[in-house]
Design an enzyme around this catalytic site. Structure first.
Site, PDB file in Angstrom:
ATOM      1  N   GLY A  53     -43.009 -57.557 -18.861  1.00 41.53           N
ATOM      2  CA  GLY A  53     -41.889 -56.870 -19.493  1.00 41.53           C
ATOM      3  C   GLY A  53     -40.872 -57.879 -19.996  1.00 41.53           C
ATOM      4  N   GLY A  56     -40.688 -60.774 -17.268  1.00 39.54           N
ATOM      5  CA  GLY A  56     -41.915 -61.549 -17.093  1.00 39.54           C
ATOM      6  C   GLY A  56     -42.426 -62.150 -18.393  1.00 39.54           C
ATOM      7  N   HIS A 277     -30.520 -40.329 -13.834  1.00 39.31           N
ATOM      8  CA  HIS A 277     -29.913 -40.172 -15.148  1.00 39.31           C
ATOM      9  C   HIS A 277     -29.724 -38.688 -15.453  1.00 39.31           C
ATOM     10  CE1 HIS A 277     -29.213 -40.672 -19.394  1.00 39.31           C
ATOM     11  NE2 HIS A 277     -29.228 -41.970 -19.260  1.00 39.31           N
ATOM     12  N   SER A 295     -31.058 -39.649 -24.719  1.00 39.70           N
ATOM     13  CA  SER A 295     -29.908 -40.557 -24.684  1.00 39.70           C
ATOM     14  C   SER A 295     -28.654 -39.829 -24.203  1.00 39.70           C
ATOM     15  CB  SER A 295     -29.655 -41.126 -26.070  1.00 39.70           C
ATOM     16  OG  SER A 295     -28.401 -41.769 -26.079  1.00 39.70           O
ATOM     17  N   ARG A 341     -22.780 -41.400 -15.040  1.00 41.30           N
ATOM     18  CA  ARG A 341     -24.102 -40.831 -14.787  1.00 41.30           C
ATOM     19  C   ARG A 341     -24.235 -40.205 -13.403  1.00 41.30           C
ATOM     20  NH1 ARG A 341     -28.032 -45.659 -17.214  1.00 41.30           N
ATOM     21  NH2 ARG A 341     -27.584 -45.218 -19.397  1.00 41.30           N
ATOM     22  N   LEU A 452     -31.642 -54.427 -20.012  1.00 35.20           N
ATOM     23  CA  LEU A 452     -32.300 -55.328 -20.957  1.00 35.20           C
ATOM     24  C   LEU A 452     -31.657 -56.704 -20.878  1.00 35.20           C
ATOM     25  CD1 LEU A 452     -32.702 -52.969 -24.054  1.00 35.20           C
ATOM     26  CD2 LEU A 452     -34.146 -53.227 -22.047  1.00 35.20           C
TER      27      LEU A 452
END
Lengths: 648, 257
Positions: A53, A56, A277, A295, A341, A452
């Site tokens: 990902g 990695g 979420h 989203s 959230r 990310l």
């Protein structure tokens, strides 16, 4: 305190961050103090990287570029499939391109606060520092970020912050960032620095003389189980949301690599910190296999409500205004539908528990755009949310322009993971853990667009600098397949494989996984209490016992056998679930995504207990029958002041 | 609803395969196509039979793992008027009717050998990327992001090409089993960005060369690829690739041997 369930061991601490210099200089200082490896010597050193990902993939590519011999493993058919590909929103970076007051310090501050003061300041500050390098790197690779007409990069704002620091590529940011790392990785494969092991799953860690020296892996096509050796092992195998069966993770996402490493001695930190979420498409039937995230930007214009009366199953359009409960607006007049959230999720659960949930099984709330359509007009809604509305219609068969959407919270991300120090090294020397698989940066709650950032920070910039310090003392004594530790690990994996195939009981692996998932969601999900967790801890050993005596796994060991793969993963989830419940039970406070019913303010909000719980809970595995050992890493806040969150 | 499935069963690449008929009952219209296969597999396991192997992972249409021929169409794209082009995991059973017979087969192409049942080996696509589908920018060498300006229309068009998920539907749908749409999407993505210019000529000749070595067929502009693509990658990319290829060859670029 549930002392029967665990024992307390020695405290632990990170010793790698140079705390004798100010926080802003620590990363630079660490790189200076770290030992280096001469480029000519790197060719003699081998590093195994498991997972491709964002963390990695970027790590394997970067280590290959640096000249190390890299062996890259992944269970999918291609490195491009890793579940980072599914991230939608964006990636944060403290570029301050909007001149709106952003800075490294502000990103650091927002992340520590967003994590509800349960993360390590040093790591988070470094994350904020390297965030700017990530954007530069990705642009150089040709990642097609959203741009403005002048050709400059566009930014948007995201939950939990007041600045625009999120870089994005439409709703597919994760995909585009992953392809950047994937292409860099493929380039290194062509160059011969990275050896590839596609469709190969790590099933154990080989520890020799206290150091991580290799892995046992199964070739998923041929079924061959073999050993692979290196001077260091890097795990980048993602999170463990699939312990809940239904989550937004990919079906194959699993905890096996980190769990086996845990059983070999790596401490597991904060396993109970999970993020749920609020805006996902609800469950529609027993056969459901996964949940799809929508989203959370939808909450900007959609209004969340349920009927005031329980069991009101009228068409939502027929329910008059005064018989609706816009509960978020009622409970949180200043933030309304835009509460964080964790709060939005928990309140949705509360109204459903009251019997006011909507949809086929009563587990859903309405997200209504009627008022926004009237205020802005349908074209404006289409322009803003068209792709999300289409996705919803495709999955549910309902038209959200006509009927309110139904949403329900779903497990999305796990902040817990293997404990690592500032160098991202676990408690096993030579075992490094990066990305979602470690616990390091998000505390008890992760902010949007930060996953990310962390994956790429770890893989491109942090690990490739810190791993040198360890490898500089190598190459280590050669280990081969005849080493007793390797033989023992290999035989253990073979034995477990044979055992799974020989039980030949009456229940499928999926039925156990569903049962475990439902139990965890109900008893160790959005709200946990001593009662619910004790109940879970009574039941999980029974599930484990039944699994190992009554599961039916078809097929053979020496062939492509997806049922066997799934069975091994579920066996590990069952064990991990137990540790999650112990962790959740021991942490008698509410923080971030961990809400303990016993620890709330008079008006029902999460109540932290900094005096007793401002620490990382790092758990040591003990063989079955002995309770796990808790090691505490005290958290010190020298740069961010502890404060209670409020969204009223 | 009740359905009759005819599924390709093949134990391994070395063994012969055949279509096998199964009945599935009580299929909910809200199930995804893959969930319907999950139900079939749980039944097969309990009956002591071998479940059907198929690749899948994210189940939200983005990872590119899943993909089968449904009644002869890749991902079922083109079978239903009212259904947008999508991946197999995003096809739902409400598109079918009670009593339907559904043929389910793996991607068929020389370059995609069957592993088992519906799972095939698509590593040839990775090797095409290895041959040049990247920009050489080792970590740490990047200049400040804003030092490279990219016109919005180029960036948007590059993004459109870059949304290819590498599922292989284009190859499976093509009568020639050509991977031209896949290859062109990467050539165009990188070729539209200023960062991609230095390697542009070499990239296109090497990727086309590798595509040939892998055993993919030639492109004859039939268009089944684009019509089957879950991301709607346009045939225009193939034209752009051909344009780049011609320019590169004229400029003297030749594939690495």
């Amino acid at each position: 305190m549930a002392l029967d369930l665990f024992t307390v061991g020695d405290p632990i601490a990170d010793t790698k961050a140079p705390r004798d210099v100010p926080i802003g200089e620590r990363w630079s200082e660490r790189r200076f103090r770290a030992k280096l490896v001469n480029p000519a010597n790197r060719r003699k050193l081998t590093v195994i990287v498991v997972g491709t990902g964002l963390a990695g993939g970027s790590a394997a590519a970067t280590l290959g570029e640096a000249g190390y011999k890299v062996k890259s493993f992944w269970y999918q058919d291609s490195p491009r499939r890793a579940h980072s590909v599914a991230a939608q929103g964006g990636i944060n970076a403290a570029k301050n391109y909007r001149n709106d007051g952003d800075s490294v310090h502000r990103l650091f501050y927002d992340t520590v606060k967003g994590g509800d003061f349960r993360s390590r300041e040093d790591n988070v500050h470094r994350l904020a520092e390297v965030s700017v390098n990530i954007i530069d790197q990705c642009v150089a690779q040709g990642v097609p970020f959203a741009r403005e007409y002048g050709g400059l990069l566009d930014n948007r704002s995201f939950g939990g912050t007041q600045v625009s620091r999120t870089f994005y590529a439409r709703g597919q940011t994760g995909q585009q960032l992953l392809y950047g790392a994937y292409q860099a990785l493929e380039r290194q494969m062509a160059a011969g620095t990275v050896e590839q092991f596609a469709r190969t799953e790590m099933l154990d860690l080989i520890v020799v003389d206290g150091r991580a020296r290799g892995i046992v892996a199964r070739n998923l096509i041929t079924g061959e189980i073999s050993t692979h050796f290196a001077d260091a092992v890097v795990l980048a195998t993602g999170g463990y949301s699939n312990v809940f069966y239904l989550s937004t993770n990919a079906k194959g996402s699993n905890a096996t690599a980190i769990w086996r490493a845990h059983k070999r001695g790596a401490l597991f930190a904060n396993p109970c910190y999970t993020q749920i979420h609020p805006t996902c498409i609800p469950v529609h039937g027993e056969y459901q296999s996964k949940l799809t995230l929508m989203s959370e930007s939808l909450r900007n214009d959609g209004r969340v409500w349920v009927p005031k009366e329980r069991g009101d199953d009228r068409d939502p359009r027929q329910i008059p205004e005064d018989e609706r409960d816009y509960y978020l607006e009622r409970l949180y007049p200043s933030f309304g539908n835009l509460v964080p959230r964790d709060i939005a999720s928990r309140q949705a659960k509360n109204v459903c528990d009251e019997g006011r949930g909507v949809g086929p099984n009563g587990l859903g709330v309405y997200l209504d755009f009627a008022e926004a359509m009237q205020r802005l007009g349908r074209p404006a809604i289409e322009a803003k949310y068209g792709n999300l509305f289409d996705m919803y219609a495709q999955i549910t068969g309902e038209d959200p322009y006509e009927v309110p959407m139904r949403i329900y919270p779903a497990v999305h991300y796990t902040m817990g993971g293997l404990w690592v120090d500032y160098d991202l090294q676990s408690t096993i020397p030579g075992l490094f853990v990066i990305g979602e698989a470690n616990f390091s940066d998000h505390g008890a709650n992760r902010l949007g667009a930060s996953a990310l950032m962390q994956g790429l920070a770890d893989g491109y910039f942090v690990l490739p600098n810190t791993i040198n310090d360890y490898l500089a003392s190598g190459p280590f004594e050669k280990v081969d397949a005849g080493n007793p530790a390797a033989v023992e690990a290999l035989e253990g994996v073979r034995a477990q494989t044979e055992r799974l195939l020989s039980i030949n009981g009456t229940r499928t692996t999926a039925s156990f996984h569903r049962e475990l998932g439902r139990l965890m969601f109900d008893l160790c999900g959005m709200e946990r209490s001593e009662e619910s967790l004790r109940k879970a801890l009574d039941r999980i050993p029974e599930i484990r016992q039944e699994f190992w005596t009554n599961v039916k796994v078809p097929g053979e060991a020496g062939r492509f056998n997806q049922s066997l793969e799934h069975a091994g993963r579920v066996a590990d989830f069952i064990e991990l679930a137990e540790l999650m419940c112990v962790d959740a039970l021991h942490r008698n406070e509410s923080c971030g995504g961990h809400f303990r019913a016993e620890s709330q303010t008079p008006d029902g909000e999460a109540l932290r207990d900094d005096e007793n719980y401002a620490y990382v809970a790092a758990w040591e595995w003990t063989p079955e029958g002995a309770p796990p050992v808790l090691h505490k890493e005290a958290l010190e806040f020298d740069y961010v002041h502890l404060a209670q969150r409020s969204y009223k | 609803m009740n359905l009759k499935l005819r599924v390709w069963r093949q134990r391994s690449a070395a063994e012969k395969g055949k279509m096998v008929t199964y009945q599935v009952t009580d299929v909910s219209p809200d199930m995804s196509f893959l969930e319907m296969l999950d139900v079939l597999n749980e039944q097969l396991i309990l009956d002591g039979e071998d479940p059907v192997s198929f690749d899948h992972d994210c189940r939200e249409g983005i990872c590119g793992s899943c993909g089968v021929m449904i009644n002869g169409r890749a991902h079922g794209n083109g079978l239903f008027d009212d259904h947008p082009q999508t991946t197999t995991c995003q096809l739902h059973m409400r598109s079918f009717k009670d009593g339907d017979t559904i043929d389910i087969e793996p991607w068929r192409a020389t370059a995609f050998p069957v592993i088992k049942d519906l799972a095939v080996d698509r590593s040839a696509l990775d090797r095409i990327i290895q041959s040049g589908g990247y920009i050489s920018a080792p970590t740490g060498t990047a200049p400040e992001a804003h030092s490279i300006l990219v016109a919005k229309k180029d960036s948007d068009a590059a993004f459109d090409a870059a949304t290819c998920i590498g599922c292989g539907a284009c190859v499976a749908a093509c009568p020639n089993a050509s991977s031209m749409l896949f290859t062109s999407s990467k050539v165009v993505h990188l070729g539209l960005m200023p960062q991609g210019q230095p390697e542009r000529n070499d990239r296109v000749v090497n990727m086309i060369h590798q595509q040939d070595l892998e055993g993919f067929g030639g492109c004859t502009n039939i268009g089944e690829c684009s019509a089957s693509c879950p991301k709607g990658i346009s045939m225009e990319n193939i034209s752009r690739l051909n344009h780049d290829l011609l320019g590169a060859l004229r400029a003297g670029a030749r594939p690495k041997s």
